[in-house]
Design a protein around this motif. Structure first.
Motif, mmCIF file in Angstrom:
data_model
loop_
_atom_site.group_PDB
_atom_site.id
_atom_site.type_symbol
_atom_site.label_atom_id
_atom_site.label_comp_id
_atom_site.label_asym_id
_atom_site.label_seq_id
_atom_site.Cartn_x
_atom_site.Cartn_y
_atom_site.Cartn_z
ATOM 1 N N ALA A 164 -36.203 -30.032 12.603
ATOM 2 C CA ALA A 164 -35.806 -29.508 11.300
ATOM 3 C C ALA A 164 -35.638 -30.620 10.278
ATOM 4 N N ALA A 165 -36.017 -31.828 10.596
ATOM 5 C CA ALA A 165 -35.835 -32.970 9.695
ATOM 6 C C ALA A 165 -36.597 -32.816 8.386
ATOM 7 N N PRO A 166 -37.890 -32.420 8.384
ATOM 8 C CA PRO A 166 -38.565 -32.277 7.096
ATOM 9 C C PRO A 166 -37.926 -31.200 6.221
ATOM 10 N N ALA A 167 -37.468 -30.116 6.812
ATOM 11 C CA ALA A 167 -36.825 -29.066 6.030
ATOM 12 C C ALA A 167 -35.521 -29.575 5.436
ATOM 13 N N ALA A 168 -34.767 -30.359 6.167
ATOM 14 C CA ALA A 168 -33.512 -30.907 5.674
ATOM 15 C C ALA A 168 -33.775 -31.880 4.529
ATOM 16 N N ALA A 169 -34.828 -32.668 4.662
ATOM 17 C CA ALA A 169 -35.173 -33.602 3.598
ATOM 18 C C ALA A 169 -35.549 -32.852 2.328
ATOM 19 N N ALA A 170 -36.253 -31.747 2.468
ATOM 20 C CA ALA A 170 -36.620 -30.934 1.313
ATOM 21 C C ALA A 170 -35.380 -30.353 0.658
ATOM 22 N N VAL A 171 -34.422 -29.926 1.461
ATOM 23 C CA VAL A 171 -33.183 -29.363 0.911
ATOM 24 C C VAL A 171 -32.398 -30.450 0.197
ATOM 25 N N GLU A 172 -32.331 -31.609 0.784
ATOM 26 C CA GLU A 172 -31.603 -32.696 0.140
ATOM 27 C C GLU A 172 -32.256 -33.083 -1.179
ATOM 28 N N GLU A 196 -33.981 -31.166 -3.074
ATOM 29 C CA GLU A 196 -33.710 -30.060 -3.997
ATOM 30 C C GLU A 196 -32.275 -30.166 -4.519
ATOM 31 N N GLN A 197 -31.354 -30.519 -3.641
ATOM 32 C CA GLN A 197 -29.965 -30.695 -4.068
ATOM 33 C C GLN A 197 -29.846 -31.888 -5.020
ATOM 34 N N ALA A 198 -30.556 -32.948 -4.701
ATOM 35 C CA ALA A 198 -30.525 -34.116 -5.581
ATOM 36 C C ALA A 198 -31.106 -33.773 -6.950
ATOM 37 N N ARG A 241 -29.136 -33.935 -10.427
ATOM 38 C CA ARG A 241 -29.661 -34.722 -11.545
ATOM 39 C C ARG A 241 -29.768 -33.863 -12.802
ATOM 40 N N LEU A 242 -30.272 -32.644 -12.669
ATOM 41 C CA LEU A 242 -30.390 -31.754 -13.820
ATOM 42 C C LEU A 242 -29.020 -31.385 -14.382
ATOM 43 N N PHE A 243 -28.056 -31.194 -13.490
ATOM 44 C CA PHE A 243 -26.704 -30.870 -13.939
ATOM 45 C C PHE A 243 -26.104 -32.036 -14.716
ATOM 46 N N VAL A 244 -26.270 -33.239 -14.205
ATOM 47 C CA VAL A 244 -25.744 -34.423 -14.883
ATOM 48 C C VAL A 244 -26.405 -34.587 -16.249
ATOM 49 N N GLN A 245 -27.709 -34.371 -16.322
ATOM 50 C CA GLN A 245 -28.412 -34.458 -17.609
ATOM 51 C C GLN A 245 -27.881 -33.405 -18.579
ATOM 52 N N SER A 246 -27.630 -32.218 -18.077
ATOM 53 C CA SER A 246 -27.112 -31.144 -18.923
ATOM 54 C C SER A 246 -25.732 -31.494 -19.466
ATOM 55 N N VAL A 247 -24.869 -32.016 -18.600
ATOM 56 C CA VAL A 247 -23.528 -32.394 -19.042
ATOM 57 C C VAL A 247 -23.604 -33.494 -20.094
ATOM 58 N N LYS A 248 -24.453 -34.499 -19.861
ATOM 59 C CA LYS A 248 -24.599 -35.589 -20.836
ATOM 60 C C LYS A 248 -25.139 -35.068 -22.170
ATOM 61 N N ALA A 249 -26.076 -34.139 -22.116
ATOM 62 C CA ALA A 249 -26.631 -33.573 -23.350
ATOM 63 C C ALA A 249 -25.559 -32.801 -24.118
ATOM 64 N N HIS A 250 -24.732 -32.047 -23.402
ATOM 65 C CA HIS A 250 -23.655 -31.302 -24.066
ATOM 66 C C HIS A 250 -22.618 -32.255 -24.664
ATOM 67 N N GLU A 251 -22.300 -33.335 -23.952
ATOM 68 C CA GLU A 251 -21.363 -34.315 -24.492
ATOM 69 C C GLU A 251 -21.924 -34.980 -25.735
#
Length: 160
Positions: A26-34, A36-38, A42-52
Motif C-alpha cells: 500500500a506504499a504507493p497509495a499512501a504516498a499519493a494520499v500524502e 494530496e494532503q500536502a 499548501r492551497l490552504f496556506v496560500q488561501s490564508v495568506k491571500a486573505h491576510e
C-alpha cells in the motif's frame, strides 16, 4: 456482437496482451494520499495568506481614506477661518494691510482646498510658495474685496 469488457491485465498494447502484476503493498497509495494532503495544505496556506494580504490592503485603504478626510477637513477649516477673519476686518473698518494679508490667506486656503478636491491647482491660485510682500502691493483692496464678496467674480471666471 458487443465488445467484451476486459480487465486491465488482459488489455493488449500493440496487439500483444500485457499482464501486469497486482500491487501487494500500500506504499504507493499512501504516498499519493500524502501528496494530496500536502497539496491541500499548501492551497490552504496560500488561501490564508491571500486573505491576510487582502485584509491588510483594506486596512491601508481605510487609513488613507481617513487621512484624506482629516486633511480635507483641515483645509476646509483653514478656509473658513480665513473667511471669518475677513468678515471681522470688514466690520472693523478694513485696516489696509491686515485686510490684504487676510485676503491673501483666504485665496491661499481656497486654492489649497480646491486643489485637494479636484486634483488640479486653480488657474487663479497664487503659487504655492509666494512672497506675500511683492504680490499684494500690485492689487487694490477693492478688487480683492469684490472677489471675496462675490465668490464667482467675472474677473475670476474663465471666458467661455
Amino acid at each position: 456482437m458487443p465488445k467484451r469488457n476486459r480487465t486491465k491485465e488482459q488489455r493488449s498494447i500493440g496487439g500483444h496482451a500485457v499482464q501486469t502484476q497486482p500491487t501487494t503493498s500500500a506504499a504507493p497509495a499512501a504516498a499519493a494520499v500524502e501528496s494530496e494532503q500536502a497539496r491541500a495544505t499548501r492551497l490552504f496556506v496560500q488561501s490564508v495568506k491571500a486573505h491576510e494580504a487582502a485584509d491588510r490592503a483594506e486596512r491601508e485603504r481605510q487609513d488613507i481614506a481617513a487621512a484624506n478626510t482629516r486633511h480635507g477637513a483641515a483645509l476646509l477649516a483653514a478656509k473658513e477661518s480665513a473667511a471669518a477673519l475677513i468678515r471681522q476686518l470688514r466690520a472693523d473698518g478694513r485696516p489696509r494691510q491686515k485686510m490684504a494679508d487676510a485676503e491673501a490667506a483666504y485665496r491661499h486656503a481656497l486654492a489649497e482646498l480646491t486643489e485637494f478636491e479636484t486634483g488640479e491647482r486653480p488657474h487663479w491660485a497664487p503659487p504655492p510658495l509666494v512672497d506675500d510682500s511683492d504680490s499684494d502691493d500690485t492689487v487694490g483692496d477693492d478688487a480683492l474685496s469684490d472677489a471675496v464678496d462675490g465668490g464667482d467674480d467675472s474677473s475670476e471666471a474663465q471666458p467661455s
